[in-house]
Write an enzyme that holds these catalytic residues in place. Structure first.
Site, mmCIF file in Angstrom:
data_model
loop_
_atom_site.group_PDB
_atom_site.id
_atom_site.type_symbol
_atom_site.label_atom_id
_atom_site.label_comp_id
_atom_site.label_asym_id
_atom_site.label_seq_id
_atom_site.Cartn_x
_atom_site.Cartn_y
_atom_site.Cartn_z
ATOM 1 N N ILE A 65 0.821 -1.144 -0.071
ATOM 2 C CA ILE A 65 0.166 -0.086 0.005
ATOM 3 C C ILE A 65 0.922 1.106 -0.024
ATOM 4 O O ILE A 65 1.977 1.214 0.823
ATOM 5 C CB ILE A 65 -1.042 0.091 1.203
ATOM 6 C CG1 ILE A 65 -1.457 -1.385 1.538
ATOM 7 C CG2 ILE A 65 -1.758 1.442 1.492
ATOM 8 C CD1 ILE A 65 -2.242 -1.242 2.684
ATOM 9 N N CYS A 66 0.563 2.271 -0.937
ATOM 10 C CA CYS A 66 1.249 3.428 -0.697
ATOM 11 C C CYS A 66 0.133 4.555 -0.790
ATOM 12 O O CYS A 66 -1.274 4.368 -0.812
ATOM 13 C CB CYS A 66 2.230 3.569 -1.820
ATOM 14 S SG CYS A 66 1.687 3.739 -3.303
ATOM 15 N N ARG A 67 0.405 5.795 -1.154
ATOM 16 C CA ARG A 67 -0.575 7.026 -1.473
ATOM 17 C C ARG A 67 -1.308 6.561 -2.470
ATOM 18 O O ARG A 67 -2.853 6.626 -2.508
ATOM 19 C CB ARG A 67 0.208 8.101 -1.572
ATOM 20 C CG ARG A 67 -0.862 9.296 -1.674
ATOM 21 C CD ARG A 67 -0.444 10.645 -1.678
ATOM 22 N NE ARG A 67 0.390 11.040 -3.192
ATOM 23 C CZ ARG A 67 -0.400 11.459 -3.935
ATOM 24 N NH1 ARG A 67 -1.547 11.969 -3.847
ATOM 25 N NH2 ARG A 67 -0.070 11.574 -5.307
#
Length: 104
Positions: A65-67
Protein backbone atom coordinates in the site's frame (compact mmCIF):
# COMPACT_ATOMS: atom_id res chain seq x y z
CA UNK A 1 6.80 -8.49 -18.05
CA UNK A 2 4.40 -10.47 -15.88
CA UNK A 3 1.36 -8.62 -14.57
CA UNK A 4 1.48 -8.05 -10.81
CA UNK A 5 -1.74 -9.14 -9.05
CA UNK A 6 -3.81 -6.34 -7.56
CA UNK A 7 -6.52 -5.95 -4.95
CA UNK A 8 -9.04 -3.13 -4.72
CA UNK A 9 -9.57 -1.24 -1.47
CA UNK A 10 -13.11 -2.69 -1.38
CA UNK A 11 -11.82 -6.27 -1.74
CA UNK A 12 -9.25 -5.65 0.99
CA UNK A 13 -11.91 -4.18 3.28
CA UNK A 14 -14.09 -7.28 2.82
CA UNK A 15 -11.16 -9.59 3.65
CA UNK A 16 -10.38 -7.59 6.80
CA UNK A 17 -14.04 -7.60 7.85
CA UNK A 18 -14.11 -11.38 7.34
CA UNK A 19 -11.20 -11.68 9.75
CA UNK A 20 -8.66 -12.91 7.19
CA UNK A 21 -5.04 -12.79 8.37
CA UNK A 22 -3.30 -10.61 5.80
CA UNK A 23 0.27 -9.41 5.47
CA UNK A 24 -0.10 -5.68 4.75
CA UNK A 25 2.89 -3.42 4.17
CA UNK A 26 2.60 0.37 3.85
CA UNK A 27 5.59 1.75 1.93
CA UNK A 28 4.87 5.47 2.34
CA UNK A 29 7.17 7.91 4.07
CA UNK A 30 6.97 8.67 7.80
CA UNK A 31 5.25 12.01 7.24
CA UNK A 32 2.51 10.28 5.21
CA UNK A 33 1.64 7.43 7.57
CA UNK A 34 0.91 9.82 10.44
CA UNK A 35 -2.37 10.54 8.61
CA UNK A 36 -3.40 6.91 9.06
CA UNK A 37 -2.74 3.42 7.79
CA UNK A 38 -4.90 0.41 7.01
CA UNK A 39 -5.37 -1.39 10.35
CA UNK A 40 -2.79 -4.12 10.84
CA UNK A 41 -0.36 -2.80 8.24
CA UNK A 42 3.38 -2.77 8.90
CA UNK A 43 5.23 0.40 7.90
CA UNK A 44 8.40 -0.18 5.86
CA UNK A 45 9.40 2.82 3.73
CA UNK A 46 9.90 2.04 0.05
CA UNK A 47 13.58 3.00 0.22
CA UNK A 48 14.14 0.56 3.09
CA UNK A 49 12.68 -2.50 1.33
CA UNK A 50 16.02 -3.77 -0.12
CA UNK A 51 17.58 -3.81 3.36
CA UNK A 52 14.51 -5.44 4.97
CA UNK A 53 14.23 -8.56 2.80
CA UNK A 54 14.69 -10.72 5.90
CA UNK A 55 11.24 -9.49 7.05
CA UNK A 56 9.55 -11.21 4.12
CA UNK A 57 8.73 -14.91 3.81
CA UNK A 58 8.51 -16.36 0.29
CA UNK A 59 5.70 -18.65 1.46
CA UNK A 60 3.39 -15.74 2.32
CA UNK A 61 1.63 -13.21 0.13
CA UNK A 62 2.09 -9.53 0.93
CA UNK A 63 -0.26 -6.70 0.02
CA UNK A 64 1.54 -3.41 -0.56
CA UNK A 65 0.00 0.00 0.00
CA UNK A 66 1.13 3.57 -0.71
CA UNK A 67 -0.61 6.88 -1.40
CA UNK A 68 -1.84 6.17 -4.94
CA UNK A 69 -0.42 2.69 -5.80
CA UNK A 70 2.61 3.87 -7.80
CA UNK A 71 5.34 3.27 -5.24
CA UNK A 72 3.70 0.10 -3.98
CA UNK A 73 3.59 -1.09 -7.59
CA UNK A 74 7.33 -0.50 -7.90
CA UNK A 75 7.95 -2.41 -4.67
CA UNK A 76 5.74 -5.26 -5.95
CA UNK A 77 7.74 -5.46 -9.19
CA UNK A 78 11.04 -5.50 -7.26
CA UNK A 79 9.95 -8.17 -4.77
CA UNK A 80 8.21 -10.27 -7.43
CA UNK A 81 11.52 -10.36 -9.32
CA UNK A 82 13.14 -11.62 -6.07
CA UNK A 83 10.63 -14.50 -5.91
CA UNK A 84 8.13 -13.08 -3.40
CA UNK A 85 4.32 -13.33 -3.63
CA UNK A 86 2.96 -9.80 -3.86
CA UNK A 87 -0.25 -7.91 -4.52
CA UNK A 88 -0.69 -4.17 -5.04
CA UNK A 89 -3.66 -2.26 -3.58
CA UNK A 90 -4.89 -0.19 -6.53
CA UNK A 91 -5.63 3.45 -5.81
CA UNK A 92 -3.65 3.39 -2.58
CA UNK A 93 -4.71 5.30 0.49
CA UNK A 94 -6.37 7.93 -1.72
CA UNK A 95 -8.97 5.25 -2.57
CA UNK A 96 -9.19 3.71 0.92
CA UNK A 97 -12.50 4.47 2.63
CA UNK A 98 -12.22 1.99 5.50
CA UNK A 99 -11.01 2.57 9.03
CA UNK A 100 -7.49 3.78 9.61
CA UNK A 101 -5.15 3.47 12.54
CA UNK A 102 -2.61 6.02 13.60
CA UNK A 103 0.99 5.62 14.67
CA UNK A 104 2.84 7.91 17.01
Amino acid sequence: MEQIPTITPEELQKKLEAGEKLELVDVREDEEVVFGMVPGATHIRMGDIPTKLDYFDKNKEYIFICRSSGRSGNVCNYLHDQGYKVRNMVGGMLAWTGETEYTE
